[in-house]
Write a protein that holds these residues in place. Sequence first.
Motif, mmCIF file in Angstrom:
data_model
loop_
_atom_site.group_PDB
_atom_site.id
_atom_site.type_symbol
_atom_site.label_atom_id
_atom_site.label_comp_id
_atom_site.label_asym_id
_atom_site.label_seq_id
_atom_site.Cartn_x
_atom_site.Cartn_y
_atom_site.Cartn_z
ATOM 1 N N UNK A 1 -37.872 -28.560 38.421
ATOM 2 C CA UNK A 1 -37.007 -28.159 37.313
ATOM 3 C C UNK A 1 -37.824 -27.708 36.111
ATOM 4 N N UNK A 2 -37.236 -26.814 35.324
ATOM 5 C CA UNK A 2 -37.921 -26.262 34.164
ATOM 6 C C UNK A 2 -38.282 -27.324 33.119
ATOM 7 N N UNK A 3 -37.374 -28.240 32.754
ATOM 8 C CA UNK A 3 -37.757 -29.224 31.734
ATOM 9 C C UNK A 3 -38.983 -30.046 32.125
ATOM 10 N N UNK A 4 -39.044 -30.466 33.394
ATOM 11 C CA UNK A 4 -40.195 -31.255 33.837
ATOM 12 C C UNK A 4 -41.453 -30.395 33.850
ATOM 13 N N UNK A 5 -41.335 -29.178 34.373
ATOM 14 C CA UNK A 5 -42.495 -28.306 34.460
ATOM 15 C C UNK A 5 -43.105 -27.994 33.107
ATOM 16 N N UNK A 6 -42.265 -27.589 32.150
ATOM 17 C CA UNK A 6 -42.813 -27.257 30.834
ATOM 18 C C UNK A 6 -43.343 -28.496 30.127
ATOM 19 N N UNK A 7 -42.760 -29.666 30.395
ATOM 20 C CA UNK A 7 -43.289 -30.890 29.780
ATOM 21 C C UNK A 7 -44.675 -31.214 30.321
ATOM 22 N N UNK A 8 -44.921 -30.902 31.595
ATOM 23 C CA UNK A 8 -46.259 -31.102 32.163
ATOM 24 C C UNK A 8 -47.263 -30.187 31.462
ATOM 25 N N UNK A 9 -46.886 -28.927 31.301
ATOM 26 C CA UNK A 9 -47.804 -27.994 30.641
ATOM 27 C C UNK A 9 -48.090 -28.422 29.209
ATOM 28 N N UNK A 10 -47.059 -28.890 28.504
ATOM 29 C CA UNK A 10 -47.256 -29.352 27.126
ATOM 30 C C UNK A 10 -48.154 -30.590 27.067
ATOM 31 N N UNK A 11 -48.069 -31.441 28.108
ATOM 32 C CA UNK A 11 -48.829 -32.696 28.103
ATOM 33 C C UNK A 11 -50.313 -32.485 28.355
ATOM 34 N N UNK A 12 -50.661 -31.416 29.078
ATOM 35 C CA UNK A 12 -52.080 -31.190 29.409
ATOM 36 C C UNK A 12 -52.449 -29.733 29.099
ATOM 37 N N UNK A 13 -52.471 -29.358 27.821
ATOM 38 C CA UNK A 13 -52.700 -27.951 27.450
ATOM 39 C C UNK A 13 -54.073 -27.423 27.832
ATOM 40 N N UNK A 14 -55.035 -28.306 28.114
ATOM 41 C CA UNK A 14 -56.381 -27.844 28.449
ATOM 42 C C UNK A 14 -56.616 -27.768 29.953
ATOM 43 N N UNK A 15 -55.617 -28.108 30.735
ATOM 44 C CA UNK A 15 -55.743 -28.024 32.188
ATOM 45 C C UNK A 15 -55.172 -26.705 32.701
ATOM 46 N N UNK A 16 -55.591 -26.363 33.904
ATOM 47 C CA UNK A 16 -54.999 -25.210 34.586
ATOM 48 C C UNK A 16 -53.709 -25.688 35.251
ATOM 49 N N UNK A 17 -52.582 -25.132 34.823
ATOM 50 C CA UNK A 17 -51.272 -25.574 35.298
ATOM 51 C C UNK A 17 -50.542 -24.388 35.937
ATOM 52 N N UNK A 18 -50.062 -24.601 37.161
ATOM 53 C CA UNK A 18 -49.273 -23.592 37.876
ATOM 54 C C UNK A 18 -47.854 -24.134 38.036
ATOM 55 N N UNK A 19 -46.864 -23.354 37.621
ATOM 56 C CA UNK A 19 -45.482 -23.828 37.626
ATOM 57 C C UNK A 19 -44.574 -22.858 38.370
ATOM 58 N N UNK A 20 -43.801 -23.389 39.298
ATOM 59 C CA UNK A 20 -42.728 -22.616 39.947
ATOM 60 C C UNK A 20 -41.438 -23.355 39.663
ATOM 61 N N UNK A 21 -40.627 -22.799 38.755
ATOM 62 C CA UNK A 21 -39.548 -23.564 38.145
ATOM 63 C C UNK A 21 -38.152 -23.072 38.505
ATOM 64 N N UNK A 22 -38.032 -22.311 39.556
ATOM 65 C CA UNK A 22 -36.701 -21.928 39.981
ATOM 66 C C UNK A 22 -36.318 -20.533 39.540
#
Length: 278
Positions: A27-48
């Motif tokens: 889900x989008x809320x969970x995905x974007x919260x992950x990206x916000x939590x670790x801004x210095x990591x490489x994050x790949x999101x597929x959110x629907x």
Amino acid sequence: SVLTVSNEAMPELVADARLPVVSFTGSAPVGWSIRDAVPRKHVVLELGGNAAVLVAADWSTAADLRWAAGRIATFSNYQAGQSCIAVQRVYAERDVYEELLAEVSAAVARLRTGDPGNEATEVGPLIDLAAAERVERWINEAVEAGATVVVGGERDGTTVAPAVLRGVPPDARLAREEVFGPVLVIEPVDGLDEGLARINDSPYGLQAGVFTRDVRVAFRAHRELDVGGVIIGDVPSYRADQMPYGGTKGSGTGREGVRAAMEDLTVERVMVLTGIDL
């Protein structure tokens, strides 16, 4: 290696400095919260998504429309619509709309619901009762706003009969959000300009399908549609592992696939040789 953990353990894993890459599908809320939590990591999101199809006027023979209708009906309802690239919206140029609507409705009405363990079942239940009740609620909201249910839409426990609706207002949740259920919206458009604009009028941009045999229409759709992938001559539900699969806008960031995974998990390093005789 595969390690199964509880949801409660995930924040600690996501934050762990020993894990430099986080790839999340959900889900989008969970995905974007992950990206916000670790801004210095490489994050790949597929959110629907909110996958759309455009049927152009040149896709006009009875055989063409019957085949497109079968593909649309199947891939709106496979996995009971619980797929991020399941067909949810269909826009057809007005010259072919009524015939396509009749063919799609007939194809959807033929789909058999029931126990997914039964080989005769084509559309099984949703993941839980809350999901089925939400889909039913969204259908009812659209009807109250002026939409018409052409076929299906009845709920029996966790099973929702595959539904086709027309006249759904553009601001209804069935048109704007990801239904993640066996529901299809089909509307007429006056030309390619309107059809492409209607597909783009979405907070999501994962994949889209365009039924056409005109290469100019195909290249225009690829150029103008704000999505991660355009499937010509078929539904947006097509995917192969070698594709760079992913989306734009609210559908996430990054790409999945063999090459994309190699790039995500690799750090480029440079060595410069000087003063060495080769």
